[in-house]
Enzyme design. Structure first.
Site, PDB file in Angstrom:
ATOM      1  N   GLY A   1       0.578  -1.141   0.077  1.00  0.00           N
ATOM      2  CA  GLY A   1      -0.096   0.134  -0.100  1.00  0.00           C
ATOM      3  C   GLY A   1       0.994   1.233   0.042  1.00  0.00           C
ATOM      4  O   GLY A   1       2.269   1.334  -0.330  1.00  0.00           O
ATOM      5  N   ASN A   2       0.125   2.367   0.175  1.00  0.00           N
ATOM      6  CA  ASN A   2       0.835   3.763   0.183  1.00  0.00           C
ATOM      7  C   ASN A   2       1.338   3.694  -1.035  1.00  0.00           C
ATOM      8  O   ASN A   2       2.744   4.070  -1.404  1.00  0.00           O
ATOM      9  CB  ASN A   2       1.783   3.929   1.196  1.00  0.00           C
ATOM     10  CG  ASN A   2       2.325   5.336   1.509  1.00  0.00           C
ATOM     11  OD1 ASN A   2       3.372   5.848   1.164  1.00  0.00           O
ATOM     12  ND2 ASN A   2       1.347   6.198   1.364  1.00  0.00           N
TER      13      ASN A   2
ATOM     14  N   HIS B   1       4.339   1.665  -8.093  1.00  0.00           N
ATOM     15  CA  HIS B   1       3.062   0.609  -7.995  1.00  0.00           C
ATOM     16  C   HIS B   1       2.364   0.501  -9.158  1.00  0.00           C
ATOM     17  O   HIS B   1       2.046  -0.475  -9.673  1.00  0.00           O
ATOM     18  CB  HIS B   1       2.434   0.830  -6.796  1.00  0.00           C
ATOM     19  CG  HIS B   1       3.283   0.599  -5.527  1.00  0.00           C
ATOM     20  ND1 HIS B   1       3.299   1.818  -4.654  1.00  0.00           N
ATOM     21  CD2 HIS B   1       3.816  -0.339  -4.616  1.00  0.00           C
ATOM     22  CE1 HIS B   1       4.129   1.654  -3.417  1.00  0.00           C
ATOM     23  NE2 HIS B   1       4.209   0.207  -3.390  1.00  0.00           N
TER      24      HIS B   1
ATOM     25  N   GLN C   1       7.728  -9.660   7.697  1.00  0.00           N
ATOM     26  CA  GLN C   1       8.994  -9.051   6.999  1.00  0.00           C
ATOM     27  C   GLN C   1       9.470  -8.060   7.761  1.00  0.00           C
ATOM     28  O   GLN C   1      10.691  -7.453   7.388  1.00  0.00           O
ATOM     29  CB  GLN C   1       8.675  -8.815   5.531  1.00  0.00           C
ATOM     30  CG  GLN C   1       8.027  -7.644   5.259  1.00  0.00           C
ATOM     31  CD  GLN C   1       7.407  -7.594   3.709  1.00  0.00           C
ATOM     32  OE1 GLN C   1       6.750  -8.367   3.293  1.00  0.00           O
ATOM     33  NE2 GLN C   1       8.292  -6.727   3.232  1.00  0.00           N
TER      34      GLN C   1
ATOM     35  N   ASP D   1      -6.708   6.439  -0.519  1.00  0.00           N
ATOM     36  CA  ASP D   1      -5.961   7.112  -1.448  1.00  0.00           C
ATOM     37  C   ASP D   1      -5.633   5.523  -2.437  1.00  0.00           C
ATOM     38  O   ASP D   1      -5.555   6.017  -3.633  1.00  0.00           O
ATOM     39  CB  ASP D   1      -4.750   7.810  -0.952  1.00  0.00           C
ATOM     40  CG  ASP D   1      -4.188   8.300  -2.051  1.00  0.00           C
ATOM     41  OD1 ASP D   1      -4.729   9.384  -2.920  1.00  0.00           O
ATOM     42  OD2 ASP D   1      -3.011   8.128  -2.426  1.00  0.00           O
TER      43      ASP D   1
ATOM     44  N   LYS E   1      12.024  -4.051 -10.173  1.00  0.00           N
ATOM     45  CA  LYS E   1      13.252  -4.118  -9.682  1.00  0.00           C
ATOM     46  C   LYS E   1      14.074  -3.116  -8.630  1.00  0.00           C
ATOM     47  O   LYS E   1      15.284  -3.282  -8.261  1.00  0.00           O
ATOM     48  CB  LYS E   1      14.075  -3.814 -11.168  1.00  0.00           C
ATOM     49  CG  LYS E   1      13.758  -4.990 -12.322  1.00  0.00           C
ATOM     50  CD  LYS E   1      14.598  -4.674 -13.390  1.00  0.00           C
ATOM     51  CE  LYS E   1      14.331  -5.395 -14.828  1.00  0.00           C
ATOM     52  NZ  LYS E   1      15.282  -5.052 -15.856  1.00  0.00           N
TER      53      LYS E   1
ATOM     54  N   LEU F   1      11.186   6.311  -6.512  1.00  0.00           N
ATOM     55  CA  LEU F   1       9.951   6.347  -5.943  1.00  0.00           C
ATOM     56  C   LEU F   1       9.989   5.351  -4.754  1.00  0.00           C
ATOM     57  O   LEU F   1      10.194   4.181  -5.093  1.00  0.00           O
ATOM     58  CB  LEU F   1       8.941   6.309  -6.553  1.00  0.00           C
ATOM     59  CG  LEU F   1       8.638   7.318  -7.797  1.00  0.00           C
ATOM     60  CD1 LEU F   1       7.315   7.560  -8.466  1.00  0.00           C
ATOM     61  CD2 LEU F   1       8.908   8.702  -7.137  1.00  0.00           C
ATOM     62  N   SER F   2       9.541   5.397  -3.554  1.00  0.00           N
ATOM     63  CA  SER F   2       9.014   4.532  -2.195  1.00  0.00           C
ATOM     64  C   SER F   2       8.515   5.322  -1.436  1.00  0.00           C
ATOM     65  O   SER F   2       8.162   6.321  -0.956  1.00  0.00           O
ATOM     66  CB  SER F   2      10.720   4.407  -1.775  1.00  0.00           C
ATOM     67  OG  SER F   2      10.608   3.568  -0.716  1.00  0.00           O
TER      68      SER F   2
HETATM   69  P1  AMP Z   1       6.128  -2.427  -1.559  1.00  0.00           P
HETATM   70  O1  AMP Z   1       4.543  -1.761  -1.549  1.00  0.00           O
HETATM   71  O2  AMP Z   1       6.902  -1.206  -1.203  1.00  0.00           O
HETATM   72  O3  AMP Z   1       6.269  -3.652  -0.929  1.00  0.00           O
HETATM   73  O4  AMP Z   1       6.486  -2.478  -3.247  1.00  0.00           O
HETATM   74  C1  AMP Z   1       5.315  -3.269  -3.775  1.00  0.00           C
HETATM   75  C2  AMP Z   1       6.084  -3.555  -5.307  1.00  0.00           C
HETATM   76  O5  AMP Z   1       6.260  -2.514  -5.828  1.00  0.00           O
HETATM   77  C3  AMP Z   1       7.473  -4.428  -5.084  1.00  0.00           C
HETATM   78  O6  AMP Z   1       7.531  -5.335  -6.092  1.00  0.00           O
HETATM   79  C4  AMP Z   1       8.231  -3.123  -5.369  1.00  0.00           C
HETATM   80  O7  AMP Z   1       9.688  -3.634  -5.988  1.00  0.00           O
HETATM   81  C5  AMP Z   1       7.370  -2.270  -6.377  1.00  0.00           C
HETATM   82  N1  AMP Z   1       8.067  -1.032  -6.203  1.00  0.00           N
HETATM   83  C6  AMP Z   1       8.235  -0.406  -5.135  1.00  0.00           C
HETATM   84  N2  AMP Z   1       8.759   1.048  -5.728  1.00  0.00           N
HETATM   85  C7  AMP Z   1       8.830   1.076  -6.982  1.00  0.00           C
HETATM   86  C8  AMP Z   1       9.426   1.781  -8.079  1.00  0.00           C
HETATM   87  N3  AMP Z   1       9.920   2.929  -7.714  1.00  0.00           N
HETATM   88  N4  AMP Z   1       9.539   1.428  -9.330  1.00  0.00           N
HETATM   89  C9  AMP Z   1       9.254   0.078  -9.724  1.00  0.00           C
HETATM   90  N5  AMP Z   1       8.379  -0.878  -8.834  1.00  0.00           N
HETATM   91  C10 AMP Z   1       8.406  -0.412  -7.528  1.00  0.00           C
END
Ligand code: AMP
Length: 283
Positions: free
Chosen positions: A33-34, A39, A63, A79, A151, A187-188
């Site tokens: 999420g978020n 994503h 995790q 959102d 990736k 992005l994160s």
């Molecule tokens: P998360 O919600 O952070 O666990 O991410 C969920 C998925 O989105 C995972 O497969 C991440 O690798 C992918 N993801 C997160 N940030 C990015 C990004 N900036 N670009 C591409 N994929 C992303």
């Protein structure tokens, strides 16, 4: 777009689609999420490969290590749902912790061997056990034909490919390119932890990876270690805490002079945020 909180309701919906269409292709995008554009890029790829796109939203407690940000991890479901509707996701699966783990802590573990002990696994020793467990559960719950992972979490993608191969899930795993801000910062969800002054510094991570790539492309194998050390020092001299900055081949093994496909991976603390980035290098 339909939203389900229970495994039984999700599976009943998926089964009704499978009854209607022979060879229905289901795509899965697991997330915590978020959501941001990274994503959403995964959802767009899933739509190209599947008839039904399922996005899971689950902040997975197994995790997170003790003292990590499980409690404070941003939860923005309304959102997220609005973005997923616009992106054309068909089904959102947003289970509770109790739905995913009726027994907590779970008895069964998924260990991923040496691949889970390098890089992020050194500072987060149980992290990939939790990732393997939840992704294995999601694969069994959804039974997707294709699953998309970013990736950005390069090591996670490699561990999931291994899980898929060694446990015979038979799912097509697609790795999606990293989506970045205009200034190069990957992005994160954890970028939200950055104060404005730290956000201004953060692009140096990607800039450093770009410089390493340029140097490696023109260097001899014997000089790789010196190059890595130089840029490690540069980041440290900027006041950043480098968790790791390492060069591997694309199978996450130590590079040899014969390797043509390399990747430089890093995790850097910028203020409170531990940020990941990586860059592939093809010699
Ligand atoms: P998360 O919600 O952070 O666990 O991410 C969920 C998925 O989105 C995972 O497969 C991440 O690798 C992918 N993801 C997160 N940030 C990015 C990004 N900036 N670009 C591409 N994929 C992303």
């Amino acid at each position: 777009m339909k939203i389900f909180n229970t495994i039984a309701e999700l599976q009943s919906e998926l089964n009704s689609h499978r009854d209607e269409k022979i060879a229905l292709k289901v795509g899965l995008v697991p997330t915590m999420g978020n959501l941001h554009k990274g994503h959403i890029s995964l959802v767009n790829i899933a739509r190209q490969h599947a008839d039904i796109v399922v996005v899971s939203i689950f902040v997975n407690p197994t995790q997170f290590g003790v003292g990590e940000d499980f409690d404070s991890y941003p939860r923005t479901l309304d959102d997220d749902l609005a973005q997923l509707k616009t992106a054309g996701a068909d089904i959102v699966f947003a289970p509770s912790v109790n739905e995913m783990y009726p027994t907590y802590p779970p008895n069964v573990q998924v260990l991923s061997g040496g691949m889970a002990q390098i890089l992020c696994g050194k500072s987060r020793p149980t992290h990939f056990d939790g990732v393997g467990l939840v992704v294995g559960k999601l694969f069994n719950i959804v039974r997707p034909d294709v699953a998309i992972f970013g990736k950005k979490d390069y090591q996670q993608l490699a561990i999931i490919r291994q899980l898929n191969d060694e446990l015979n899930f038979g799912i097509k795993i697609i790795g999606a390119e990293i989506v970045r801000a205009d200034d190069g910062l990957a992005l994160s969800s954890r970028n939200g932890y950055l104060t404005p002054d730290k956000r201004a510094i953060a692009p140096v991570i990607n800039q450093t990876l770009q410089k390493i790539k340029a140097d490696i492309l023109t260097a001899d194998f014997e000089n790789y270690a010196n190059i890595m050390q130089k840029y490690h020092n540069d980041l440290t001299n900027l006041g950043l805490t480098v968790d790791y900055l390492e060069l591997y081949n694309d199978r996450l093994q130590a590079p040899t002079p014969d390797d043509k496909n390399l990747v430089v991976l890093t995790a850097v603390f910028v203020g409170k945020a531990r940020l990941l980035d990586n860059l592939e290098i093809t010699l």
